[in-house]
Design a protein around this motif. Structure first.
Motif, short mmCIF file in Angstrom:
data_model
loop_
_atom_site.label_atom_id
_atom_site.label_comp_id
_atom_site.label_asym_id
_atom_site.label_seq_id
_atom_site.Cartn_x
_atom_site.Cartn_y
_atom_site.Cartn_z
N ASP A 9 24.46 64.32 33.14
CA ASP A 9 22.90 63.18 33.15
C ASP A 9 23.59 62.60 33.67
OD1 ASP A 9 23.33 62.92 29.52
OD2 ASP A 9 25.44 61.69 29.45
N LYS A 10 22.80 63.51 34.69
CA LYS A 10 22.61 62.66 36.19
C LYS A 10 21.53 63.49 36.40
CE LYS A 10 27.51 63.13 37.30
NZ LYS A 10 28.41 63.86 38.94
N PRO A 11 20.22 63.09 37.68
CA PRO A 11 18.66 63.21 37.54
C PRO A 11 19.09 63.72 38.77
CG PRO A 11 19.19 60.57 37.80
CD PRO A 11 20.76 61.43 38.09
N ILE A 12 18.08 65.02 38.90
CA ILE A 12 17.37 65.24 40.40
C ILE A 12 16.11 64.74 40.43
CG2 ILE A 12 16.92 66.25 41.64
CD1 ILE A 12 19.77 68.16 40.80
N TYR A 13 15.16 64.41 41.06
CA TYR A 13 14.48 63.57 41.46
C TYR A 13 13.21 64.41 42.42
CZ TYR A 13 15.71 59.70 38.68
OH TYR A 13 17.09 58.44 38.07
N LEU A 14 12.42 65.34 41.72
CA LEU A 14 11.44 65.78 42.77
C LEU A 14 10.12 64.51 42.65
CD1 LEU A 14 11.58 69.57 42.05
CD2 LEU A 14 13.11 67.93 43.14
N ILE A 49 25.82 67.80 42.60
CA ILE A 49 25.94 66.74 41.17
C ILE A 49 26.35 66.74 40.61
CG2 ILE A 49 23.99 67.74 40.65
CD1 ILE A 49 23.21 65.25 40.64
N LYS A 50 25.99 68.61 39.88
CA LYS A 50 27.54 68.75 39.42
C LYS A 50 28.78 68.60 39.70
CE LYS A 50 28.88 71.09 35.68
NZ LYS A 50 28.54 70.75 34.61
N ASN A 51 29.87 68.20 40.59
CA ASN A 51 30.85 69.24 41.48
C ASN A 51 31.53 67.51 42.03
OD1 ASN A 51 31.47 71.72 39.85
ND2 ASN A 51 30.50 72.72 41.59
N ASN A 52 30.36 67.17 42.74
CA ASN A 52 30.96 65.86 43.42
C ASN A 52 30.92 64.72 42.86
OD1 ASN A 52 31.71 67.75 45.79
ND2 ASN A 52 30.13 68.06 45.85
N THR A 53 31.21 63.78 43.81
CA THR A 53 30.36 61.61 42.75
C THR A 53 29.34 61.91 43.31
OG1 THR A 53 32.09 61.14 44.88
CG2 THR A 53 33.21 61.46 44.20
N THR A 54 28.42 62.35 43.05
CA THR A 54 26.57 61.74 43.42
C THR A 54 26.45 62.16 42.75
OG1 THR A 54 26.68 63.98 46.02
CG2 THR A 54 24.67 62.81 44.72
N THR A 55 26.10 60.82 41.96
CA THR A 55 25.47 60.36 41.07
C THR A 55 23.66 60.41 40.59
OG1 THR A 55 24.50 58.31 41.55
CG2 THR A 55 27.49 58.73 40.47
N ALA A 56 23.21 60.97 41.65
CA ALA A 56 22.24 61.45 41.51
C ALA A 56 21.62 61.46 43.38
CB ALA A 56 20.96 60.14 41.28
N ILE A 57 20.35 62.37 42.78
CA ILE A 57 19.73 63.25 44.10
C ILE A 57 17.96 62.40 43.82
CG2 ILE A 57 18.96 65.41 45.60
CD1 ILE A 57 22.06 66.01 44.28
N ILE A 58 17.97 62.44 45.38
CA ILE A 58 16.12 62.11 45.48
C ILE A 58 15.98 62.73 46.07
CG2 ILE A 58 14.38 60.68 45.55
CD1 ILE A 58 16.12 58.63 45.10
N ILE A 59 14.83 64.37 46.40
CA ILE A 59 13.72 64.40 47.39
C ILE A 59 12.39 64.38 47.11
CG2 ILE A 59 13.72 67.21 48.08
CD1 ILE A 59 16.17 68.26 45.88
N ILE A 60 12.64 64.17 48.73
CA ILE A 60 10.45 64.00 48.91
C ILE A 60 9.61 64.87 49.74
CG2 ILE A 60 8.99 62.00 49.82
CD1 ILE A 60 11.77 60.26 49.76
#
Length: 209
Positions: A9-14, A49-60
């Motif tokens: 349920d965690k998002p990665i944004y491109l 994002i799968k294994n750490n405390t990161t809840t979302a990643i935004i790649i610009i």
């Protein structure tokens, strides 16, 4: 342009720009923002994002289609197609699979068009026939692991209508335990127990004229 890829349920944004929503999100300590990187290693972002405390990643990046191509090349890609089906009584067709409400969808077969695949999967998983294609709603993306492969699944969603009062038959060999027509006024019920990508495409559907 914005592409949202779910890992659980965690998002990665491109994206090529920060929307107001992304600006607010980027202020959280658990969210990582990556700008104008020379190369994209999709697996490293997935692992983060799968294994750490990161809840979302935004790649610009300026060129989102190119960014998407670079990101996806690290994964095995599977194309799927499915349907949001509305009957004459303004009810939406849902399936119940593995303790979650879901929409009927499945893998596109070799040489099969996306629209044919979507209609076939709806019929196979629910028993509902006489589907009338209206339009494409959009795509959803999610990454998961299966048989020692890390897969990005691209699901293409189509809007169909059909007649009411059809007999439904859950495809039990696909772990579907129930098929149910749910009135649009009661849509919060399945949305409270479903996947983020299903919430995403349903919101697009209801926001589209």
């Amino acid at each position: 342009m914005l592409i949202k890829i779910f890992v659980d349920d965690k998002p990665i944004y491109l994206t090529n720009k920060l929307t107001d929503e992304l600006k607010t999100l980027s202020e959280k300590k658990s969210v990582k923002v990556i700008k104008n990187v020379a190369t994209i290693d999709g697996l490293s972002y997935y692992d983060d994002i799968k294994n750490n405390t990161t809840t979302a990643i935004i790649i610009i990046a300026d060129d989102v289609p190119q960014l998407q191509q670079q990101f996806f090349k690290a994964f095995t890609t599977i194309e799927a197609a499915g349907g949001i089906v509305l009957n004459e009584s303004k009810e939406v067709l849902f399936i119940y699979r593995r303790n979650k409400w879901d929409l009927p969808k499945g893998k596109v077969e070799s040489g099969e068009s996306l629209t044919i695949a979507a209609a076939r999967e709806v019929e196979e998983e629910t028993g509902v026939k006489n589907l009338q294609l209206k339009r494409k709603i959009g795509e959803t993306y999610h990454i998961y692991e299966e048989r020692n492969q890390t897969i990005v699944k691209i699901s293409h969603w189509y809007y169909f209508t059909t007649t009411s009062h059809q007999k439904t038959t859950p495809q039990t060999e696909e772990d579907i335990s129930e098929v149910k027509w749910i009135a649009t006024k009661n849509i919060k019920q399945p949305m409270a127990n479903t996947y983020k990508n299903i919430k995403e495409i349903m919101s697009v559907f209801f926001d589209t004229p």
